[in-house]
Design a protein around this motif. Structure first.
Motif, PDB file in Angstrom:
ATOM      1  N   LYS A  80       4.465   0.733   1.344  1.00  0.00           N
ATOM      2  CA  LYS A  80       5.529   1.393   0.575  1.00  0.00           C
ATOM      3  C   LYS A  80       5.572   2.756   0.665  1.00  0.00           C
ATOM      4  CE  LYS A  80       8.319   1.613  -3.420  1.00  0.00           C
ATOM      5  NZ  LYS A  80       9.517   1.126  -3.721  1.00  0.00           N
ATOM      6  N   THR A  81       6.857   3.638   0.507  1.00  0.00           N
ATOM      7  CA  THR A  81       6.929   4.841   0.544  1.00  0.00           C
ATOM      8  C   THR A  81       8.285   5.111  -0.250  1.00  0.00           C
ATOM      9  OG1 THR A  81       7.190   7.026   1.330  1.00  0.00           O
ATOM     10  CG2 THR A  81       8.207   5.276   2.602  1.00  0.00           C
ATOM     11  N   HIS A  82       8.151   6.289  -1.114  1.00  0.00           N
ATOM     12  CA  HIS A  82       9.170   6.435  -2.111  1.00  0.00           C
ATOM     13  C   HIS A  82       9.513   7.911  -1.734  1.00  0.00           C
ATOM     14  CE1 HIS A  82      11.784   6.773  -5.773  1.00  0.00           C
ATOM     15  NE2 HIS A  82      11.183   5.573  -5.923  1.00  0.00           N
ATOM     16  N   PRO A  83      10.544   8.108  -0.819  1.00  0.00           N
ATOM     17  CA  PRO A  83      10.557   9.577  -0.497  1.00  0.00           C
ATOM     18  C   PRO A  83      10.901  10.489  -1.463  1.00  0.00           C
ATOM     19  CG  PRO A  83      11.504   8.040   1.196  1.00  0.00           C
ATOM     20  CD  PRO A  83      11.095   7.147   0.219  1.00  0.00           C
ATOM     21  N   ILE A  84      11.919  10.017  -2.242  1.00  0.00           N
ATOM     22  CA  ILE A  84      12.707  11.062  -3.342  1.00  0.00           C
ATOM     23  C   ILE A  84      11.488  11.383  -4.232  1.00  0.00           C
ATOM     24  CG2 ILE A  84      13.727   9.544  -4.995  1.00  0.00           C
ATOM     25  CD1 ILE A  84      16.138  11.551  -4.868  1.00  0.00           C
ATOM     26  N   LEU A  85      10.590  10.534  -4.692  1.00  0.00           N
ATOM     27  CA  LEU A  85       9.527  10.832  -5.887  1.00  0.00           C
ATOM     28  C   LEU A  85       8.463  11.672  -5.201  1.00  0.00           C
ATOM     29  CD1 LEU A  85       8.897   7.649  -7.938  1.00  0.00           C
ATOM     30  CD2 LEU A  85       9.732   9.639  -8.579  1.00  0.00           C
TER      31      LEU A  85
ATOM     32  N   CYS B  80       0.906  -1.101   0.073  1.00  0.00           N
ATOM     33  CA  CYS B  80       0.023   0.012   0.004  1.00  0.00           C
ATOM     34  C   CYS B  80       0.987   1.410  -0.045  1.00  0.00           C
ATOM     35  CB  CYS B  80      -1.007   0.104   1.304  1.00  0.00           C
ATOM     36  SG  CYS B  80      -2.093   1.498   1.329  1.00  0.00           S
ATOM     37  N   ILE B  81       0.611   1.996  -0.830  1.00  0.00           N
ATOM     38  CA  ILE B  81       1.507   3.334  -1.081  1.00  0.00           C
ATOM     39  C   ILE B  81       1.113   4.327  -0.132  1.00  0.00           C
ATOM     40  CG2 ILE B  81       2.114   5.115  -2.493  1.00  0.00           C
ATOM     41  CD1 ILE B  81       1.613   3.014  -5.020  1.00  0.00           C
ATOM     42  N   VAL B  82       1.831   4.984   0.550  1.00  0.00           N
ATOM     43  CA  VAL B  82       1.598   6.158   1.587  1.00  0.00           C
ATOM     44  C   VAL B  82       2.456   7.316   1.084  1.00  0.00           C
ATOM     45  CG1 VAL B  82       0.906   4.898   3.399  1.00  0.00           C
ATOM     46  CG2 VAL B  82       3.356   5.375   2.975  1.00  0.00           C
ATOM     47  N   ASN B  83       2.101   8.565   1.214  1.00  0.00           N
ATOM     48  CA  ASN B  83       2.975   9.837   0.784  1.00  0.00           C
ATOM     49  C   ASN B  83       2.984  10.718   1.734  1.00  0.00           C
ATOM     50  OD1 ASN B  83       3.700  12.206  -0.269  1.00  0.00           O
ATOM     51  ND2 ASN B  83       2.966  11.702  -2.342  1.00  0.00           N
ATOM     52  N   GLY B  84       4.056  11.062   2.416  1.00  0.00           N
ATOM     53  CA  GLY B  84       4.043  12.212   3.658  1.00  0.00           C
ATOM     54  C   GLY B  84       3.321  13.275   3.377  1.00  0.00           C
TER      55      GLY B  84
ATOM     56  N   LYS C 229       9.151  13.546  -2.803  1.00  0.00           N
ATOM     57  CA  LYS C 229       9.827  14.893  -2.205  1.00  0.00           C
ATOM     58  C   LYS C 229       9.363  15.397  -0.622  1.00  0.00           C
ATOM     59  CE  LYS C 229      11.308  16.921  -6.664  1.00  0.00           C
ATOM     60  NZ  LYS C 229      11.403  15.692  -7.356  1.00  0.00           N
ATOM     61  N   CYS C 230       9.155  14.110  -0.036  1.00  0.00           N
ATOM     62  CA  CYS C 230       8.835  14.407   1.447  1.00  0.00           C
ATOM     63  C   CYS C 230       9.886  13.833   2.166  1.00  0.00           C
ATOM     64  CB  CYS C 230       7.406  13.963   1.879  1.00  0.00           C
ATOM     65  SG  CYS C 230       6.826  14.180   3.503  1.00  0.00           S
ATOM     66  N   LYS C 231      10.707  14.142   3.039  1.00  0.00           N
ATOM     67  CA  LYS C 231      11.642  13.427   4.103  1.00  0.00           C
ATOM     68  C   LYS C 231      10.964  12.350   4.788  1.00  0.00           C
ATOM     69  CE  LYS C 231      14.811  17.407   4.185  1.00  0.00           C
ATOM     70  NZ  LYS C 231      15.565  18.190   5.246  1.00  0.00           N
ATOM     71  N   MET C 232      11.711  11.024   4.716  1.00  0.00           N
ATOM     72  CA  MET C 232      11.012  10.041   5.465  1.00  0.00           C
ATOM     73  C   MET C 232      10.751  10.034   6.823  1.00  0.00           C
ATOM     74  SD  MET C 232      13.571   7.018   5.244  1.00  0.00           S
ATOM     75  CE  MET C 232      12.487   6.095   6.144  1.00  0.00           C
ATOM     76  N   ASP C 233      11.584  11.391   7.501  1.00  0.00           N
ATOM     77  CA  ASP C 233      11.246  11.461   8.832  1.00  0.00           C
ATOM     78  C   ASP C 233      10.874  12.743   9.046  1.00  0.00           C
ATOM     79  OD1 ASP C 233      13.345  13.043   8.001  1.00  0.00           O
ATOM     80  OD2 ASP C 233      15.217  12.437   9.369  1.00  0.00           O
TER      81      ASP C 233
ATOM     82  N   GLY D 234      15.245  10.192   1.431  1.00  0.00           N
ATOM     83  CA  GLY D 234      15.304   8.886   1.993  1.00  0.00           C
ATOM     84  C   GLY D 234      16.602   8.415   2.228  1.00  0.00           C
ATOM     85  N   SER D 235      17.433   8.749   2.644  1.00  0.00           N
ATOM     86  CA  SER D 235      18.776   8.382   2.801  1.00  0.00           C
ATOM     87  C   SER D 235      18.940   7.174   3.733  1.00  0.00           C
ATOM     88  CB  SER D 235      19.849   9.459   3.354  1.00  0.00           C
ATOM     89  OG  SER D 235      19.688   9.686   4.729  1.00  0.00           O
ATOM     90  N   GLN D 236      19.882   6.531   3.679  1.00  0.00           N
ATOM     91  CA  GLN D 236      20.035   5.228   4.636  1.00  0.00           C
ATOM     92  C   GLN D 236      20.111   5.944   6.062  1.00  0.00           C
ATOM     93  OE1 GLN D 236      22.059   6.229   2.282  1.00  0.00           O
ATOM     94  NE2 GLN D 236      22.878   4.516   0.845  1.00  0.00           N
TER      95      GLN D 236
END
Lengths: 252, 267
Positions: free
Chosen positions: B116-121, B88-92, B123-127, B157-159
């Motif tokens: 699933k989240t794709h921070p760079i697409l 399931c896709i989420v977007n911050g 453009k919302c920081k994962m934290d 979305g860095s390591q």
């Protein structure tokens, strides 16, 4: 069914400044990667020729490949104007003596700082085309517009584009349609069913088996081809058939 | 040479072991032509290779409308029950809509199994603070959260961000997508070595030599998952990587199947 005989057009020896995971700097390491993947032959350049200087790197390549069966040299070359490389005629003569039948170039100011325009590389490209010596160019360096200019001006020059990725189909398809002398290698050519589509539309000779070993593994490019939904004949063409023909025709 | 060498070279499906693809997609993506991108085409490719099950998130939901993407995922699951499962896709940027989507998708569709989240697409920081409610929802249900990572210096979305979040939310089983990327695997492993709730998936478009062997040697096969990115990229290359890798067959089984089953109920 007999195993496909893979002839890899895109291998290197030499240490790199930014290793991905492993430091695999020598021929023994490359051999181990080839054995793991099941690859019999390879066209090899030296990373020092790309990263430091062609003259030094090509010399190191000669030493590294001496007596190595199944590994064939690919030189990195420059235009001759600065005197770092012999003029094209002499260069080809030396290549013939040393059995070097393919070259790579790294233009633009981020790499070897020369232009791919005719005023800079015209004489060299003209000589390579006449001798049918395959020229390998990294598409991330030359990009598609420059590649198109070269393909158009030198139809007798076999050009092998490296680093062509799954994102490049919209650039590459119109060029496959127009230029029979364009080939792409497979180390990053991972578009879903792109191999099948290109073979069916434009012909298998446009794709050459390549891995970028030992920075990348050869195992992924192997299964890209072995599982492709194309004929055995087309797989043989990609696995090494076209590359063998190109190298045989070069300098002959 | 592994036991699978001949079959990989002959292009035969690996059908004597279960293979679960934990990182797949579906549908178009704006900056590339994908010759085969629908669910039926994916099933053909899975059969050709011997992949039994695929957990997917439809790409239009990652680069565009997450509701559209989640609906495409649900359609694929329902068209291919038992073969396709959902992430399931989420977007911050849409914290409330993301929570609505999580509730809707996990309620309506039992085979929606991870997030699933794709921070760079996005453009919302994962934290980002807006991700906190989403992560709490995922943690409360002890689900897996697959995060796209690739670049060391990815501002979104860095390591480093992922491992900080993994410490904050130990009940989430985090998947470091693409094992942190071809240049970021070593850094990702350094950061996450002592975090047992961080898994690494092997999905790659640029496949570093000996990466799978390196993952097994450093974090252990228990923390590695098989993935392909099908059909964003062709799944065939990942078959050679895993089945020709110099690792034990037991470790290989953990990666292609057993680990996924530890976290997901595939019915």
């Amino acid at each position: 069914m007999a195993k496909l005989k893979f002839f890899d057009c895109n291998c290197s020896v030499g240490r790199v400044p930014y290793p991905l995971i492993m430091d695999i700097p020598n021929v023994d390491g490359l051999r181990r990667e080839m054995e793991t993947a099941g690859i019999e032959e390879a066209l090899v350049y030296h990373t020092v020729a790309r990263d430091a200087g062609p003259h030094l790197g090509n010399k190191l390549l000669e030493e590294a490949l001496a007596g190595q069966e199944g590994l064939y040299p690919c030189w990195v070359v420059l235009p001759h104007h600065t005197g770092e490389m012999p003029p094209p005629g002499k260069l080809l003569k030396i290549m013939e003596e040393k059995n070097v039948r393919a070259v790579r170039m790294y233009p633009t100011n981020n790499f070897h700082s020369f232009s791919m325009a005719d005023w800079n590389v015209g004489e060299l490209l003209c000589s390579l085309a006449e001798a049918r010596v395959p020229l390998m160019l990294d598409i991330e360096i030359v990009w598609w517009e420059t590649l198109q200019t070269i393909l158009d001006k030198y139809p007798g020059l076999p050009v092998i584009a490296t680093s062509v990725s799954y994102r490049h189909n919209r650039f590459s398809y119109p060029l496959f349609e127009r230029y029979d002398n364009l080939h792409v290698e497979t180390s990053r050519y991972f578009g879903a069913e792109t191999v099948e589509e290109v073979v069916n539309r434009y012909g298998a000779h446009h794709i050459l088996f390549g891995t970028s070993m030992p920075q990348y593994t050869g195992t992924s490019a192997i299964s890209l081809i072995s599982y492709a939904a194309i004929s055995r004949e087309d797989k043989e063409v990609i696995a090494g058939g076209t590359l063998r023909t190109l190298l045989k025709e070069a300098l002959s | 040479m592994t036991d699978y060498f001949d079959r990989i070279h002959e292009g035969l499906p690996i059908d004597d072991v279960e293979i679960i693809d934990m990182h797949a997609h579906l549908g178009p993506y704006f900056n590339m032509h994908i010759p085969s991108m629908d669910a039926d085409g994916m099933i053909i490719m899975m059969d050709q290779l011997g992949i039994d099950k695929t957990v997917l998130s439809a790409t239009p939901g990652l680069c565009g409308d997450m509701v559209l993407g989640n609906n495409m995922t649900i359609d694929a699951i329902r068209s291919h029950r038992g073969r396709m499962y959902g992430a399931c896709i989420v977007n911050g940027n849409y914290p409330e809509l993301s929570l609505d989507e999580l509730e809707r998708c996990f309620t309506e569709e039992p085979d929606m199994v991870i997030v699933k989240t794709h921070p760079i697409l996005a453009k919302c920081k994962m934290d980002d603070y807006r991700m906190q409610g989403i992560c709490k929802w995922v943690a409360d249900r002890k689900l897996m959260l697959l995060v796209h990572t690739w670049l060391d210096q990815d501002p979104y979305g860095s390591q480093d961000q992922l491992t900080r979040m993994a410490k904050d939310y130990p009940d989430i089983s985090w998947i470091m997508g693409h094992s942190g990327g071809p240049y970021g695997t070593t850094h990702g492993i350094e950061l996450a070595a002592d975090l047992p709730n961080v898994m690494f998936d092997i999905t790659m478009s640029m496949c570093p030599a000996r990466q799978i062997e390196f993952l097994v040697d450093t974090v252990g096969a228990d923390r590695v998952l098989f993935g392909t990115d099908n059909p964003f990229i062709d799944p065939k290359p990942q078959m050679g990587r895993i089945f020709l890798a110099d690792i034990s067959n037991e470790d290989r089984m953990k990666i292609v199947s057993w680990n996924a089953r530890r976290y997901v109920d595939f019915g």
